[in-house]
Design an enzyme around this catalytic site. Structure first.
Site, short mmCIF file in Angstrom:
data_model
loop_
_atom_site.label_atom_id
_atom_site.label_comp_id
_atom_site.label_asym_id
_atom_site.label_seq_id
_atom_site.Cartn_x
_atom_site.Cartn_y
_atom_site.Cartn_z
N TRP A 94 0.86 -1.27 -0.21
CA TRP A 94 -0.23 -0.13 -0.18
C TRP A 94 0.72 1.30 0.59
O TRP A 94 0.76 2.19 -0.67
CB TRP A 94 -0.76 0.00 1.04
CG TRP A 94 -1.90 1.25 1.11
CD1 TRP A 94 -2.83 1.61 2.04
CD2 TRP A 94 -2.36 1.44 0.36
NE1 TRP A 94 -3.74 2.47 1.83
CE2 TRP A 94 -3.87 2.42 0.62
CE3 TRP A 94 -2.65 1.78 -0.89
CZ2 TRP A 94 -5.01 3.02 -0.19
CZ3 TRP A 94 -3.49 1.97 -2.11
CH2 TRP A 94 -4.93 2.93 -1.00
N GLY B 170 -10.87 3.51 2.93
CA GLY B 170 -11.77 2.55 1.83
C GLY B 170 -11.46 1.46 0.94
O GLY B 170 -10.54 0.21 1.22
N SER C 155 -7.62 -10.01 -1.45
CA SER C 155 -7.26 -9.55 -0.03
C SER C 155 -6.82 -10.59 0.91
O SER C 155 -7.43 -11.88 1.09
CB SER C 155 -9.23 -9.49 0.56
OG SER C 155 -9.17 -10.13 1.37
N LYS D 253 -13.95 20.33 22.40
CA LYS D 253 -14.21 20.92 23.62
C LYS D 253 -12.94 20.66 25.07
O LYS D 253 -13.14 21.93 25.56
CB LYS D 253 -15.40 20.35 24.09
CG LYS D 253 -16.07 20.65 22.56
CD LYS D 253 -17.80 20.04 23.61
CE LYS D 253 -19.04 20.51 22.45
NZ LYS D 253 -20.01 20.32 23.30
N LYS E 286 -12.35 18.39 27.23
CA LYS E 286 -13.60 18.26 28.25
C LYS E 286 -13.50 16.98 28.61
O LYS E 286 -13.54 16.25 27.66
CB LYS E 286 -15.03 19.11 28.32
CG LYS E 286 -15.99 20.37 27.94
CD LYS E 286 -16.48 20.82 27.69
CE LYS E 286 -17.19 21.71 27.85
NZ LYS E 286 -19.06 21.87 27.94
#
Length: 486
Positions: free
Chosen positions: A11, A136, A254, A398, A400
Site C-alpha cells: 500500500w 476505503g 484480500s 471541547k 472536556k
C-alpha cells in the site's frame, strides 16, 4: 510538495508511485536495509509484479531523512508497528506538517485507533499536529495499475481533509471527505474480521448466499458498535464502511479473505498467516474487537465466532452451525410503531404540520438547568432533536472530561419526556448538515453563544438563544464535587 512515506509494503509503495506520478517529491522509509537496497536497485516490489517504481522515488532506512523537510508524513506500516514507528518519527516532525495514516487496526489493551496512537506518541514529545485518516476500498494491486479507485479522507478539521483530498485526487483516484474519524477507523479495522469469516465460509465450500449474509450482518454488527461509541451511522454505509467490507470480503487480492479461506479449508490460523505471506490485519484486530464489544455491551456474534475459531480452537463448520441456530431475530432494530412515527416526522416537511427544534450540548451531570432548557426548547415546537457531544468530540475538540460516557448521557436524555431523538455530535461543522437532514425549523442554544450561530438563518432556520437558568452551572457542580471529594 515533498512527502515522506513510512513503510514499504504494497500500500505504501502503490501510493508512493501514484503521488510521484503527480509530480510530488517522494521519500520512502523502511526499517529493513534489505528492502531499501532491493527497491532502490530493482525498482520492483515483489508483491506488485505489474508495477515499476518511478526512478525519482528515494528509499531510505533513516527515518529522519524521511521526515525532515516534508509537507506530509504518511504512515503505511502494519498496525502492530504504528506505535514504535510514531515514537521513532515524532522527534523529527513539526506542527506545520500534516500526518496521514493508512494503517487499519485497533490496539489491544488501550483500544486506541491508529490515529490515536500516533497522536499519543506525538503528544509525548510535545507535538500537536493535524492527523488525516485515509481509508476505503483500495487494494494496492489495483491502485498500482491506475485502476479507478475511491477513498475517504477523514479529519476532525474538514479544511485539512480537503487539502489531502486535493493532494490525492487524480484521474484514477476519487477522494471523499468525512469528519467522523473514529467511525472511519473503526470500519477499517473491523471489516477485516468479517472478511476472515467470509473467506472461511468459502473454504468450507459454502456459496454466495452465506457470503452476502456475512457481509450485511457483519456490517450490522460494526454499525451497532460504532453508534454505541458515538460514531455517525452514515459512515458505515459509505465507502469506508460497506464499500471497504465488500472489497475485502470478496476480492482475490484480500489477504484477510485468503487467510479465512485457508482456515475454513482446515489449515491452522498460524499456518494460514504464514501461507499468505503478508500481515493479516483481521487476526490482529480480533482481541480489540472482543474488548470493545464487552465495553460497550454490543452483541457481535460473527466477530465472536471468528475469535472462537482463530483463538480458541473451535471447529469452523460447527461454529457456522451455532450461528445459524441462534435465537430468532428481527432485522429491524426498532418496533414497527417507532418506525411509523419516525416516518411521519420525516414526511411532515416544513410548514406541513410538525415543527422540529434542535439543540446541542454535552449534558454531563444532568441537572435542573439542563432540563429547564430542554423544556423551553420543546415548547418552541413539536419534536425536539438533541445533538449530544460524543466522548471523542468532548475530549479532542471541547477539551472536556465528562463524568458520564456518551451512552450514559444519551440514556439519561432519552428518559426525559421533552426529548424525542438523541444523535451524536462529532464535529463543530455538522450543524448545517443536521438542520437539513432532520428538516429543522428552529435552532436553540444557550445565550452564552449569543450571535455565534446566526449563520444558520441563511439555511432558513430560526435561531433562538435561551437564557441559562440562574445560579445553576455544571462547572460549579463539578467544582463542588471536587471540593467535597478532596
Amino acid at each position: 510538495m515533498n512527502i515522506g512515506i513510512l513503510g514499504a509494503g504494497t500500500w505504501g509503495i502503490a501510493l508512493a508511485r501514484m503521488l510521484s506520478n503527480k509530480g510530488y517529491g517522494i521519500t520512502v522509509w523502511s526499517a529493513l536495509e534489505k528492502e531499501v537496497e532491493e527497491y532502490s536497485t530493482t525498482r520492483r516490489h515483489r508483491n506488485l509484479p505489474g508495477m515499476v517504481i518511478p526512478g525519482q522515488i528515494i528509499f531510505t532506512a533513516d527515518i529522519q531523512q524521511a521526515c525532515v523537510d516534508k509537507n506530509i508524513i504518511l504512515f503505511a506500516v502494519p498496525s502492530v508497528y504504528i506505535r514504535n514507528t510514531a515514537a521513532s518519527a515524532a522527534p523529527y516532525l513539526i506542527s506545520s506538517q500534516i500526518v496521514i495514516d493508512v494503517a487499519k487496526g485497533i490496539e489491544s489493551g488501550t483500544l486506541y485507533t491508529m490515529s490515536q496512537i500516533i497522536e499519543e506518541e506525538l503528544n509525548k514529545v510535545g507535538k500537536c499536529m493535524e492527523i488525516v485518516v485515509l481509508s476505503g476500498p483500495t487494494h494496492a494491486e489495483e491502485v498500482a495499475l491506475d485502476m479507478p479507485t475511491t477513498i475517504v479522507a477523514a479529519c476532525r478539521n474538514i479544511k485539512t481533509a480537503e487539502v489531502i483530498q486535493d493532494v490525492f485526487m487524480n484521474t484514477c483516484m476519487r477522494v471523499y471527505t468525512n469528519q467522523d474519524v473514529l467511525g472511519v477507523e473503526l470500519c477499517g479495522a473491523m471489516k477485516n474480521i468479517i472478511a476472515l469469516a467470509a473467506g472461511a465460509a468459502a473454504g468450507l465450500g459454502y456459496g454466495d448466499n452465506i457470503k452476502a449474509a456475512l457481509i450485511t450482518r457483519g456490517m450490522a454488527e460494526i454499525t451497532r458498535l460504532g453508534v454505541a461509541m458515538g460514531c455517525l451511522a452514515e459512515t458505515f454505509s459509505g465507502l469506508a464502511g460497506m464499500g471497504d467490507l465488500i472489497v475485502t470480503a470478496t476480492s482475490n487480492h484480500s489477504r484477510n479473505n485468503k487467510a479465512g479461506y485457508l482456515i475454513g479449508s482446515g489449515m491452522k490460523p498460524e499456518h494460514a498467516v504464514k501461507e499468505v505471506g503478508m500481515v493479516v490485519e483481521g487476526i490482529n484486530a480480533i482481541p480489540a474487537a472482543i474488548q470493545l464489544a464487552l465495553k460497550y455491551e454490543v452483541e457481535m456474534p460473527i466477530v465472536e465466532a471468528v475469535n472462537a475459531v482463530v483463538n480458541e480452537g473451535a471447529v469452523a463448520k460447527e461454529t457456522v452451525d451455532i450461528l445459524m441456530q441462534r435465537d430468532k431475530k428481527s432485522e429491524l432494530s426498532k418496533s414497527a410503531l417507532d418506525l411509523s412515527f419516525e416516518h411521519t416526522v420525516i414526511k411532515n416537511r416544513k410548514g406541513l404540520g410538525m415543527k422540529r427544534v434542535i439543540t446541542y450540548g454535552t449534558f454531563d451531570l444532568l441537572h435542573y438547568g439542563h432540563i429547564n432548557l430542554l423544556r423551553r426548547a420543546k415548547a418552541l415546537g413539536d419534536y425536539l432533536v438533541v445533538v449530544l457531544s460524543s466522548d471523542e468530540f468532548n475530549w479532542n475538540e471541547k477539551h472536556k472530561k465528562c463524568y458520564f460516557t456518551y451512552e450514559q448521557r444519551k440514556a439519561l436524555l432519552e428518559s426525559i419526556r421533552y426529548v424525542d431523538l438523541v444523535i451524536p455530535e462529532t464535529s463543530w461543522e455538522q450543524k448545517k448538515t443536521d438542520v437539513h437532514e432532520y428538516h429543522i425549523d428552529t435552532f436553540v442554544i444557550g445565550d452564552d453563544w449569543e450571535g455565534k450561530f446566526d449563520f444558520l438563518k441563511d439555511e432558513g432556520v430560526e435561531v433562538v438563544y435561551l437564557s441559562r437558568t440562574p445560579e445553576i452551572s455544571t462547572t460549579q457542580i463539578k467544582n463542588d464535587l471536587h471540593v467535597r471529594i478532596s
